[in-house]
Scaffold this active site. Structure first.
Site, PDB file in Angstrom:
ATOM      1  N   HIS A   1      -9.223  -0.773  -2.964  1.00  0.00           N
ATOM      2  CA  HIS A   1      -9.376  -0.100  -1.669  1.00  0.00           C
ATOM      3  C   HIS A   1     -10.798  -0.322  -1.118  1.00  0.00           C
ATOM      4  O   HIS A   1     -10.966  -0.701   0.045  1.00  0.00           O
ATOM      5  CB  HIS A   1      -9.096   1.399  -1.850  1.00  0.00           C
ATOM      6  CG  HIS A   1      -9.518   2.241  -0.687  1.00  0.00           C
ATOM      7  ND1 HIS A   1      -8.666   2.597   0.320  1.00  0.00           N
ATOM      8  CD2 HIS A   1     -10.732   2.772  -0.361  1.00  0.00           C
ATOM      9  CE1 HIS A   1      -9.326   3.328   1.215  1.00  0.00           C
ATOM     10  NE2 HIS A   1     -10.577   3.448   0.819  1.00  0.00           N
ATOM     11  N   GLU A   2     -11.818  -0.102  -1.976  1.00  0.00           N
ATOM     12  CA  GLU A   2     -13.212  -0.279  -1.534  1.00  0.00           C
ATOM     13  C   GLU A   2     -13.488  -1.719  -1.103  1.00  0.00           C
ATOM     14  O   GLU A   2     -14.158  -1.964  -0.111  1.00  0.00           O
ATOM     15  CB  GLU A   2     -14.184   0.120  -2.652  1.00  0.00           C
ATOM     16  CG  GLU A   2     -14.210   1.607  -2.983  1.00  0.00           C
ATOM     17  CD  GLU A   2     -14.585   2.482  -1.801  1.00  0.00           C
ATOM     18  OE1 GLU A   2     -15.383   2.037  -0.955  1.00  0.00           O
ATOM     19  OE2 GLU A   2     -14.053   3.600  -1.702  1.00  0.00           O
TER      20      GLU A   2
ATOM     21  N   HIS B   1     -12.372  -2.622   2.348  1.00  0.00           N
ATOM     22  CA  HIS B   1     -13.328  -2.341   3.440  1.00  0.00           C
ATOM     23  C   HIS B   1     -14.215  -3.556   3.697  1.00  0.00           C
ATOM     24  O   HIS B   1     -14.521  -3.883   4.844  1.00  0.00           O
ATOM     25  CB  HIS B   1     -14.212  -1.140   3.073  1.00  0.00           C
ATOM     26  CG  HIS B   1     -13.522   0.183   3.190  1.00  0.00           C
ATOM     27  ND1 HIS B   1     -12.888   0.591   4.339  1.00  0.00           N
ATOM     28  CD2 HIS B   1     -13.378   1.197   2.294  1.00  0.00           C
ATOM     29  CE1 HIS B   1     -12.378   1.802   4.146  1.00  0.00           C
ATOM     30  NE2 HIS B   1     -12.651   2.186   2.913  1.00  0.00           N
TER      31      HIS B   1
ATOM     32  N   GLU C   1      -9.492   3.550   6.697  1.00  0.00           N
ATOM     33  CA  GLU C   1      -9.013   3.989   5.377  1.00  0.00           C
ATOM     34  C   GLU C   1      -7.563   3.549   5.156  1.00  0.00           C
ATOM     35  O   GLU C   1      -7.210   3.079   4.076  1.00  0.00           O
ATOM     36  CB  GLU C   1      -9.123   5.515   5.233  1.00  0.00           C
ATOM     37  CG  GLU C   1     -10.551   6.034   5.159  1.00  0.00           C
ATOM     38  CD  GLU C   1     -11.355   5.444   4.014  1.00  0.00           C
ATOM     39  OE1 GLU C   1     -10.811   5.288   2.914  1.00  0.00           O
ATOM     40  OE2 GLU C   1     -12.536   5.118   4.243  1.00  0.00           O
TER      41      GLU C   1
END
Length: 466
Positions: free
Chosen positions: A326-327, A330, A406
């Site tokens: 997920h990070e 970004h 997100e």
């Protein structure tokens, strides 16, 4: 009555109108925030049973713990917010800013710097203002750490560690703030008609330098960073980074458990030099809270409490990888670069408007500066007070954008095949951090930079079933 008050308002001098408008807007924002918080507190008070849709992901004991934790936090937030608003109002009404400026002049004068040394006086003013802020904020910080966080099992600090940490933070902040401010004021003074361009470029360089050095030189002053030991997790992280061309150079574990049992992960660095930082509280295998103290080890660190409440915390390796997926999403989707661009466009616009407004003597007169127009005070008045309506709108827009980012980062992790693990990791992290999964829709729309847990899980569930 409306016409009469309109006439009275029109008869007021410009500086009084500016002052009253700033004060009224500040209270309008406070009342709006208090209204939203009241709505959310009502949710905490009335939602005493696990809603049906949450039955699969949350047991009633954790639900009740998180409800009570968030209720306590919300009540604390109400009182600290009220105090902050009243303090700010009293400072403005009693002429606190011109008083502190005058006091700064007297102190710098005694040190042999006359009124012509405006930058020296500005630095003394800044030091006194931040000292005042630190002292008045201390009781609130102590109560938050040693009453609320302690009561709910998050605080890992002793009083000695807390004070040492607070002093260190204050000193480090001054070491950065004072030189940067003095250079910025100097650039504004000598920059001529286009000073706003030079001032903006200077702040851009400073922010990029701080981002670059923060994790290597500043963060280690407060927490211990150790390289993630060789092993399966490190190999898996490196393989995943390679698969999406993320230029990873190092992976660190930070001892976040020394101060709190909340968990987190982030990456930093520019160009081909990226690092990943994992909090030990995120990792099931490394969290100090999962380890029993060895015999005779009377808390190897006197400064922290090593509370082992048989509380299994953190995520399994597959779940840690999903959180990192997920990070890294970004980064891959350009969210980090987009945020920097938005921030710098906003910064440039603010400096440009500051250049337009700085010559308005009424702005200074509104806050009690009739004879002098110090640059630092101008920056403070314009950026903090005059721009506050714009800042509120911008903040809301960035919150909406952040929620969108997100969802996109979750979708990226999903594409990496991590949907199932991210699903379970989000539930675990929510449980470890005692997040309350039910929220008032207006409160969440205004405040939540991350989408509510249920919405994220729903988006991932569809992928899991596929």
């Amino acid at each position: 009555a409306m016409a009469l008050s309109g006439e009275l308002w029109a008869e007021l001098p410009v500086e009084r109108r500016i002052f009253c408008s700033v004060l009224l807007f500040s209270w309008a924002v406070y009342l709006w925030e208090a209204f939203l918080a009241h709505r959310q507190r009502r949710v905490y008070r009335t939602t005493t049973h696990v809603p049906q849709e949450l039955g699969q992901i949350m047991d009633s004991e954790t639900f009740e713990k998180s409800r009570l934790y968030q209720l306590d936090k919300s009540t604390f937030s109400f009182w600290s917010g009220l105090y902050s608003e009243v303090e700010g109002t009293m400072i403005l009404l009693c002429g606190g800013i011109p008083f502190l400026w005058k006091l700064s002049g007297q102190i710098s004068g005694r040190a042999g710097f006359g009124p012509e040394y405006e930058i020296v006086q500005s630095l003394v003013f800044l030091l006194l203002a931040t000292l005042f802020s630190a002292v008045t904020g201390l009781p609130w910080s102590l109560y938050n750490t040693f009453v609320i966080e302690e009561k709910h099992g998050f605080n890992q600090q002793t009083l000695g560690f807390f004070f040492k940490d607070a002093i260190k933070k204050f000193v480090v902040t001054q070491c950065i703030l004072l030189p940067v401010t003095s250079l910025l004021l100097y650039i504004i003074k000598i920059g001529g008609d286009y000073f706003f361009i030079y001032a903006w470029l200077f702040t851009l360089v400073v922010s990029l330098v701080l981002v670059t050095i923060y994790a290597d030189y500043i963060a280690p002053l407060f927490d211990k960073f150790i390289p993630l030991p060789e092993g399966e997790l490190k190999q898996q992280i490196e393989t995943m980074a390679k698969s999406i061309d993320f230029p990873l150079t190092k992976v660190y574990v930070v001892e976040g458990s020394k101060r709190s049992s909340h968990s987190n992960a982030y990456f930093y660095g520019f160009f081909k030099n990226k690092r990943i930082v994992l909090f030990d509280t995120l990792l099931e295998d490394y969290s100090a809270l999962n380890k029993e103290p060895a015999e005779g080890e009377d808390g190897e660190n006197e400064e922290t409490k090593s509370k082992t409440k048989n509380k299994k915390q953190g995520c399994k390796n597959e779940e840690v990888l999903a959180v990192l997926g997920h990070e890294l999403g970004h980064w891959k989707l350009g969210h980090t670069v987009k945020n920097i661009i938005i921030s710098q466009m906003n910064s440039f616009l603010c400096f440009f408007l500051f250049a337009v407004l700085i010559g308005q003597k009424e702005l200074f007169a509104a806050f009690g500066f009739y004879d002098t127009q110090p640059t630092l005070i101008g920056l403070m008045i314009i950026f903090q007070f005059i721009f506050s309506p714009y800042n509120e709108v911008l903040s809301f827009c960035l919150t909406v954008l952040s929620r969108r980012f997100e969802f996109q980062a979750d979708a990226f992790a999903k594409e990496l095949g991590k949907a199932k693990d991210l699903y379970s990791a989000l539930i675990k992290l929510n449980k470890d951090n005692l997040g309350f999964p039910v929220s008032d829709w207006i409160f969440s729309m205004w405040h939540y930079s991350h989408p509510p847990l249920l919405e994220r899980l729903q988006a991932l569930k569809n992928a899991k079933q596929e």
